[in-house]
Enzyme design. Structure first.
Site, mmCIF file in Angstrom:
data_model
loop_
_atom_site.group_PDB
_atom_site.id
_atom_site.type_symbol
_atom_site.label_atom_id
_atom_site.label_comp_id
_atom_site.label_asym_id
_atom_site.label_seq_id
_atom_site.Cartn_x
_atom_site.Cartn_y
_atom_site.Cartn_z
ATOM 1 N N GLY A 11 39.643 17.124 45.378
ATOM 2 C CA GLY A 11 39.864 18.428 44.736
ATOM 3 C C GLY A 11 41.243 18.461 44.101
ATOM 4 O O GLY A 11 42.253 18.564 44.799
ATOM 5 N N PRO A 92 34.402 29.389 46.504
ATOM 6 C CA PRO A 92 34.345 30.730 45.908
ATOM 7 C C PRO A 92 33.457 31.675 46.704
ATOM 8 O O PRO A 92 32.760 31.238 47.630
ATOM 9 C CB PRO A 92 33.725 30.463 44.531
ATOM 10 C CG PRO A 92 32.964 29.197 44.671
ATOM 11 C CD PRO A 92 33.643 28.391 45.730
ATOM 12 N N PHE A 161 49.742 27.719 52.092
ATOM 13 C CA PHE A 161 50.213 29.085 51.860
ATOM 14 C C PHE A 161 50.945 29.239 50.532
ATOM 15 O O PHE A 161 51.562 30.276 50.283
ATOM 16 C CB PHE A 161 51.143 29.517 53.002
ATOM 17 C CG PHE A 161 50.460 29.629 54.335
ATOM 18 C CD1 PHE A 161 49.661 30.733 54.626
ATOM 19 C CD2 PHE A 161 50.586 28.644 55.297
ATOM 20 C CE1 PHE A 161 49.010 30.852 55.855
ATOM 21 C CE2 PHE A 161 49.946 28.744 56.523
ATOM 22 C CZ PHE A 161 49.154 29.852 56.805
ATOM 23 N N ASN A 223 46.558 36.247 54.079
ATOM 24 C CA ASN A 223 46.237 36.790 52.756
ATOM 25 C C ASN A 223 45.803 38.249 52.852
ATOM 26 O O ASN A 223 46.169 39.072 52.002
ATOM 27 C CB ASN A 223 45.154 35.950 52.079
ATOM 28 C CG ASN A 223 45.756 34.747 51.358
ATOM 29 O OD1 ASN A 223 46.972 34.653 51.216
ATOM 30 N ND2 ASN A 223 44.926 33.835 50.920
ATOM 31 N N PHE A 225 46.769 40.477 55.055
ATOM 32 C CA PHE A 225 47.953 41.324 55.302
ATOM 33 C C PHE A 225 48.780 41.497 54.026
ATOM 34 O O PHE A 225 49.281 42.583 53.745
ATOM 35 C CB PHE A 225 48.827 40.717 56.409
ATOM 36 C CG PHE A 225 48.503 41.252 57.782
ATOM 37 C CD1 PHE A 225 47.233 41.086 58.323
ATOM 38 C CD2 PHE A 225 49.459 41.922 58.528
ATOM 39 C CE1 PHE A 225 46.917 41.578 59.586
ATOM 40 C CE2 PHE A 225 49.152 42.421 59.784
ATOM 41 C CZ PHE A 225 47.883 42.251 60.322
ATOM 42 N N CYS A 275 42.565 34.164 45.462
ATOM 43 C CA CYS A 275 42.495 34.168 46.932
ATOM 44 C C CYS A 275 42.294 35.529 47.579
ATOM 45 O O CYS A 275 41.437 35.674 48.459
ATOM 46 C CB CYS A 275 43.764 33.555 47.494
ATOM 47 S SG CYS A 275 43.812 31.786 47.206
ATOM 48 N N PHE A 337 47.255 36.596 36.117
ATOM 49 C CA PHE A 337 47.177 37.514 37.263
ATOM 50 C C PHE A 337 48.534 37.806 37.860
ATOM 51 O O PHE A 337 48.712 38.763 38.600
ATOM 52 C CB PHE A 337 46.188 37.001 38.324
ATOM 53 C CG PHE A 337 46.733 35.970 39.270
ATOM 54 C CD1 PHE A 337 46.756 34.627 38.926
ATOM 55 C CD2 PHE A 337 47.199 36.339 40.518
ATOM 56 C CE1 PHE A 337 47.249 33.669 39.810
ATOM 57 C CE2 PHE A 337 47.693 35.395 41.417
ATOM 58 C CZ PHE A 337 47.725 34.059 41.061
ATOM 59 N N LYS A 338 49.530 36.976 37.521
ATOM 60 C CA LYS A 338 50.917 37.225 37.895
ATOM 61 C C LYS A 338 51.782 36.412 36.944
ATOM 62 O O LYS A 338 51.257 35.587 36.175
ATOM 63 C CB LYS A 338 51.180 36.844 39.350
ATOM 64 C CG LYS A 338 51.002 35.348 39.621
ATOM 65 C CD LYS A 338 51.191 34.979 41.074
ATOM 66 C CE LYS A 338 52.648 34.932 41.477
ATOM 67 N NZ LYS A 338 52.856 34.262 42.772
#
Ligand code: UDX
Ligand code: UDX
Length: 458
Positions: A11, A92, A161, A223, A225, A275, A337-338
């Site tokens: 992957g 997914p 993370f 994730n 939290f 995520c 997305f960011k």
């Protein structure tokens, strides 16, 4: 050259690529190979134009590629040679059958486990890097050992993370590295081998170990939290807009309480990324599966508030612009997305763009890194959307600007010049609260921040 260890990763995506590049960069005595079923992606990892944009990644890859970092499509050969196999294929949300829209789709994961089982001729340590439902390691063990019990497989959980946009720093200086294993002799030995790899650059006290199930669950919970904090602050932003309170002041005041902390309190158009939503829904599905409906409802509400926030943003645009967007030109500042990534998976921009098109607005999308993905996300809407990288050109002739991604570049634009080029009255909806609202108002804009009073000239 004879390497100390052969590490393989299956992957080569946002997780596998950067993580393996960092291991190879930090551990020149290990051979690190990344394989993927997607040959175009592998070709791209082997070229000067990497398949993902991540600050600092190019340098790390260049430093190690061809020395001890290799990208390949030869899955069978590489499985045979590997001592340690990381698995970071995608998991997914299921789109079909039982658990559709909630549970993780484990088909790629299972296929990979079967391939490892089929080709392996010597003992292997298998490391789960992908985020998975609790107890997936058990399923993996069963698949691996179903054919040939002579080869020993030890399955570890080692969730990643890293956050996109800061992946290199997160990998180089992680808050913690988490390794879950079985508490058996074999399990602990495999765990120690993985600890040794990270200890090449991560201080020992930051490498924590636990049982496999706690490790798998910790990733989902971390994730959940983080996302919950964003939904919490976003739910309060709605209240601020009704009461003339200011969300930034509230975030500052509560964030100075060391028990709460000041990070992840930026109110926004809503969280995106591959995520958060997926992992929360996974947690919800697991809880329901065990009959824990109150826990499930609680976590599901985090996703619901997020959707509410994005919807609210579009509705606010519509009502503020005299209840019609028909034929009006709206410029989206940012589609990722960011900031600092070209990734648009689950980006709130996708929903916002589609809703604006539904309202018959004409869209102009600008973003320094995400236009390629934006075109894919909005394909089929070519007659309503144009893509322009230069924000000044993009805003020209528009009735409104909506800031969707918090790219630094949008903070320092010449807004007087932009104002002059726009239709009047000119609107700006700051979905990230990154602009100087008073100043924009003085220039002439009608300004609509998130969680703060609007500043209008009428
Ligand atoms: C994804 C999820 O987002 C994350 O939650 C999970 O923990 C790991 O998988 P990411 O690296 O961002 O992380 O996914 P993606 O960029 O889609 O990469 C997955 C890669 O696996 C793709 O390149 C895909 O081609 C590859 N893959 C998939 C295989 O090599 N074999 C398969 O059978 C399936
Ligand atoms: C997240 C986790 O942070 C990371 O630990 C995990 O491995 C993968 O999921 P990522 O999705 O890459 O990482 O980015 P993150 O920085 O967490 O941002 C997620 C979303 O929340 C973005 O859309 C971001 O803009 C939004 N966000 C973040 C806010 O809206 N407000 C904030 O205060 C922080």
């Amino acid at each position: 050259m004879k390497f100390e260890k052969n590490i393989l990763c299956i992957g080569a995506g946002y997780v596998g690529g950067p993580t393996m590049a960092m291991i190879a960069y930090k551990c020149p005595l290990y051979k690190v190979t990344v394989v993927d079923i997607d040959s175009t992606k592998i070709a791209s990892w082997n070229s000067d134009s990497l398949p993902i944009y991540e600050p600092g990644l190019d340098e790390i890859v260049e430093g190690a590629r061809g020395r001890n970092l290799f990208f390949s499509t030869e899955i069978e050969k590489e499985i045979k040679q590997a001592d340690i196999i990381f698995v970071s294929v995608n998991t997914p949300t299921k789109t079909f059958g039982s658990g559709a829209g909630m549970a993780a789709d484990l088909q790629y994961w299972e296929k990979t486990a079967r391939e490892i089982g089929q080709y392996a001729e010597s003992p292997k340590i298998i490391v789960e890097k992908s985020t998975l439902p609790v107890r997936t390691a058990l399923a993996m063990e069963r698949i691996l050992t179903s054919n040939d019990t002579r080869v020993h497989f030890e399955v570890l959980s080692n969730p990643e993370f890293l956050a996109e946009g800061s992946a290199i720093n997160d990998l180089e200086n992680p808050d913690r590295v988490l390794i879950g294993s079985r508490q058996t002799e074999h399990g602990l030995r495999a765990r120690d081998e993985l600890v040794e790899i990270y200890a090449n650059w991560v201080p020992r006290e930051r490498i924590i170990t636990s049982d496999t199930w706690s490790s798998e669950l910790s990733k989902l919970v971390a994730n959940a939290f983080l996302a919950q904090r964003i939904s919490s602050i976003n739910s309060i932003s709605a209240l601020c807009e009704k009461t003339d309170a200011n969300i930034s002041e509230v975030a500052k005041a509560i964030g100075m309480d060391s028990r709460i902390g000041n990070k992840f309190l930026n109110s926004s158009v809503g969280f995106g990324g591959s995520c958060f939503k997926k992992d929360i829904l996974n947690l919800v599905y697991l809880s329901r599966n065990y009959g824990l409906h109150e826990s499930a409802d609680y976590w599901e509400s985090v996703v619901r508030i997020n959707e509410y926030q994005t919807k609210r943003f579009v509705l606010n645009m519509l009502t503020s612009m005299f209840n019609t967007l028909v034929g009006k030109k709206v410029c989206l500042f940012g589609f990722a997305f960011k900031a600092n990534t070209g990734d648009t998976r689950e980006s709130p921009a996708i929903y916002i763009a589609k809703r604006l098109i539904e309202e018959k607005a004409e869209l102009v999308v600008t973003d320094p890194k995400a236009l390629k993905n934006a075109k894919i996300d909005l394909s089929g809407n070519e007659s309503n959307v144009s893509y322009i990288e230069d924000p000044y050109e993009a805003a020209k002739g528009c009735h409104a600007i909506a800031v969707v991604t918090e790219w630094d570049l949008y903070r320092s634009l010449d807004y007087e010049r932009i104002y002059r080029s726009m239709m009047k009255p000119a609107f700006i909806f700051d979905g990230r609260n990154i602009l100087d609202h008073e100043r924009l108002f003085e220039i002439g804009f009608n300004v609509f921040p998130i969680g703060k009073s609007k500043l209008t000239h009428f």
